[in-house]
Enzyme design. Structure first.
Site, short mmCIF file in Angstrom:
data_model
loop_
_atom_site.label_atom_id
_atom_site.label_comp_id
_atom_site.label_asym_id
_atom_site.label_seq_id
_atom_site.Cartn_x
_atom_site.Cartn_y
_atom_site.Cartn_z
CB THR A 79 -0.95 0.00 1.21
OG1 THR A 79 -1.91 -1.05 1.05
CG2 THR A 79 -1.70 1.33 1.33
CG ASP A 132 -5.89 -3.58 1.51
OD1 ASP A 132 -5.37 -4.24 0.59
OD2 ASP A 132 -5.42 -3.51 2.66
CG HIS A 147 -1.74 -3.46 -3.49
ND1 HIS A 147 -2.81 -4.27 -3.18
CD2 HIS A 147 -1.58 -2.65 -2.41
CE1 HIS A 147 -3.27 -3.97 -1.98
NE2 HIS A 147 -2.54 -2.98 -1.49
#
Length: 546
Positions: free
Chosen positions: A78, A305, A353
């Site tokens: 991150t 996330d 990501h």
């Protein structure tokens, strides 16, 4: 006759000049960077039939979408992702080599944005003791401020502190993140200001956090229509404390006490909606897009996330989170149209990501996938040094798949650190699920131009990285838990992310050409006609610009 020709020629010049002036786009009043934490590119495709017309589909249809954009370094974490997006370069230059890493000078593990020099603002805890001081280069947000003689505002917002601090750069007017636990407040650091703005205080006392935590999480649509995901009750998903099975619905009011109270809002789609509400309040409270200067608003959606880590790529929870995020984005875009004005803003949307399918799930469908035992790895590496150098005290730290040698011990034994590192690299390749191993010396003396080692080299920072760098097998995770997922590798499942540009100065279209995440910052810099961030290695995506 001559007078008629002269008049015609003059009229043509005037008409041509006016037309030319109208076709030159003015600079946007506001640039918005949207980073969705852990978003794989294929989420745009998998859930497309269920997205509305005003969220993801709007900016794809009327903006410019890169279909083959990837991260070009390892590790895909991150903090590293957000930094690389905004600096236009990779860890070898900007210095953020992880979320946490081993500081070989201070001999301790450190967190990317911790800074005890500053104090918390808006809360009594240490949650605000943060700054971007470990980021060694400038950001696009810094360059915009510099180009306007420090006029124009930069405001950065995310549930995660690192996702707010790093995109804001060194010169942000404000960066805000969420203090969960028993607070449910947006806070900041004295690096930026000594007290919260009135609009933040008003938002924190509005009761919005409590309202979101008073509602259950059920699927947005009939769960039986979520055919893009595997069965709701499966052994590959993590569970909330106090819930026996990872299945809908989730009784948030009951579960929150056993799951950190307001910490839980981070781990459900309501966290994204809560972020959107705060972003809207920031646009109004800071009068963004209203001055003669260009402002920058950096936004990161973090809850995607948290949900992904817990439930995995193929879960119905992830699908529902993205369907709800699509509605949040549609609401935000509509708000920008009204508050800033269509044609007055430019935005980009990307991810920090992506993520791997849960390895245990892949194994269940006969696809090679792995789990690395980190304790066993350390024991194995110590056995290497004991065998070849008569000591198992030569390794100081192993973290983030990097081995840091104990240089003092090696010197005291009159050993050569380069030889020790190379022997570890030669032998550790025999350990289960280690696919490649190279030394720092190799990173410094060999130029890799493609492949996985090229990405490793882009993530290697000579000053901060370790002495031996390891790469796991494809579809492997460095963890003991067999539920949920993670990221960090240089394989396509972690690197392939969306990049979409939209708004003022942006063409409509798509591209299948290969681009990297570091191309965003120079492209926005070129659009704004300002200097690139000082470590930029990316290129301008000229086909996206009018």
């Amino acid at each position: 006759m001559k007078n008629s020709i002269a008049f015609l020629f003059l009229s043509l010049l005037i008409f041509t000049g006016c037309k030319s002036e109208k076709t030159v786009p003015k600079k946007p009043k506001l640039v918005i960077g949207i980073v969705i934490d852990q978003m794989r590119y294929d989420y745009l495709i998998r859930f497309s039939d269920k997205y509305g017309e005003d969220g993801f589909k709007r900016i794809i249809k009327d903006g410019f979408s890169l279909e083959n954009a990837n991260y070009n370094y390892i590790p895909t974490y991150t903090a590293v992702g957000h930094t690389s997006i905004y600096t236009g370069t990779t860890p070898e230059n900007h210095g953020i080599i992880g979320n946490n890493w081993y500081d070989k000078y201070a001999k301790k593990n450190i967190y990317c944005v911790d800074d005890a020099t500053y104090t918390s603002v808006g809360v009594d805890s240490n949650g605000g003791k943060k700054s971007p001081h470990r980021m060694q280069t400038t950001t696009i947000t810094d360059q915009l401020r510099l180009a306007q003689n420090m006029h124009g505002k930069t405001i950065s917002i995310a549930i995660k502190d690192r996702s707010a601090v790093l995109p804001g750069g060194h010169t942000a007017n404000g960066a805000f993140w969420l203090e969960g636990k028993n607070e449910g407040k947006w806070i900041t650091s004295s690096y930026y200001m000594n007290q919260l703005p009135a609009w933040v205080t008003k938002f924190n006392t509005s009761g919005k956090a409590a309202a979101y935590m008073s509602k259950p999480w059920n699927t947005l649509y009939d769960i039986n229509t979520y055919t893009e995901s595997i069965t709701d009750n499966n052994p590959f998903e993590g569970k909330f404390n106090g819930k026996e099975e990872p299945v809908f619905p989730y009784d948030i009011p009951t579960l929150k006490e056993k799951n950190g109270n307001y910490e839980m809002i981070k781990a459900i789609p309501a966290g994204n909606s809560f972020t959107t509400d705060f972003v809207k309040a920031a646009i109004v409270g800071e009068n963004l897009g209203k001055s003669k200067y260009t402002d920058f608003l950096a936004v990161s959606y973090s809850s995607t996330d948290y949900v992904g880590h817990q439930f995995g790529v193929a879960s119905k929870e992830v699908e529902d989170t993205y369907l709800r995020l699509d509605k949040d984005l549609a609401s935000l875009f509509s708000f920008l149209d009204t508050e800033v004005g269509k044609g007055n803003y430019t935005l980009f949307l990307t991810a920090d990501h992506a993520a791997v399918q849960v390895p245990a799930y892949l194994q269940s469908v006969k696809i090679p996938a792995h789990y690395l035992n980190s304790k066993a790895l350390r024991t194995y590496i110590n056995s290497i040094t004991l065998k070849y150098f008569k000591s198992d005290k030569l390794v100081e730290n192993i973290s983030n798949l990097q081995v840091f040698l104990n240089k003092e011990k090696i010197e005291s034994l009159q050993l050569d650190a380069t030889i020790v590192a190379q022997k570890i690299a030669d032998e550790v390749i025999n350990f289960d699920n280690i696919y490649k191993a190279v030394t720092a010396r190799t990173m410094q003396t060999t130029q890799f131009t493609d492949g996985i080692l090229h990405k490793l080299q882009k993530g290697y920072n000579q000053k901060f990285s370790g002495d031996v760098l390891l790469i796991m097998m494809p579809s492997a995770l460095n963890r003991s838990s067999k539920t949920g997922t993670s990221h960090g590798s240089g394989y396509s499942y972690d690197t392939h992310v969306p990049i979409i540009f939209y708004g003022n100065g942006i063409k409509k279209g798509t591209s299948k050409k290969a681009y990297t995440i570091t191309d965003i910052a120079p492209t926005i810099a070129n659009l704004l006609q300002i200097q690139f961030p000082n470590g930029t290695t990316g290129l301008i995506i000229d086909e996206a610009l009018k």
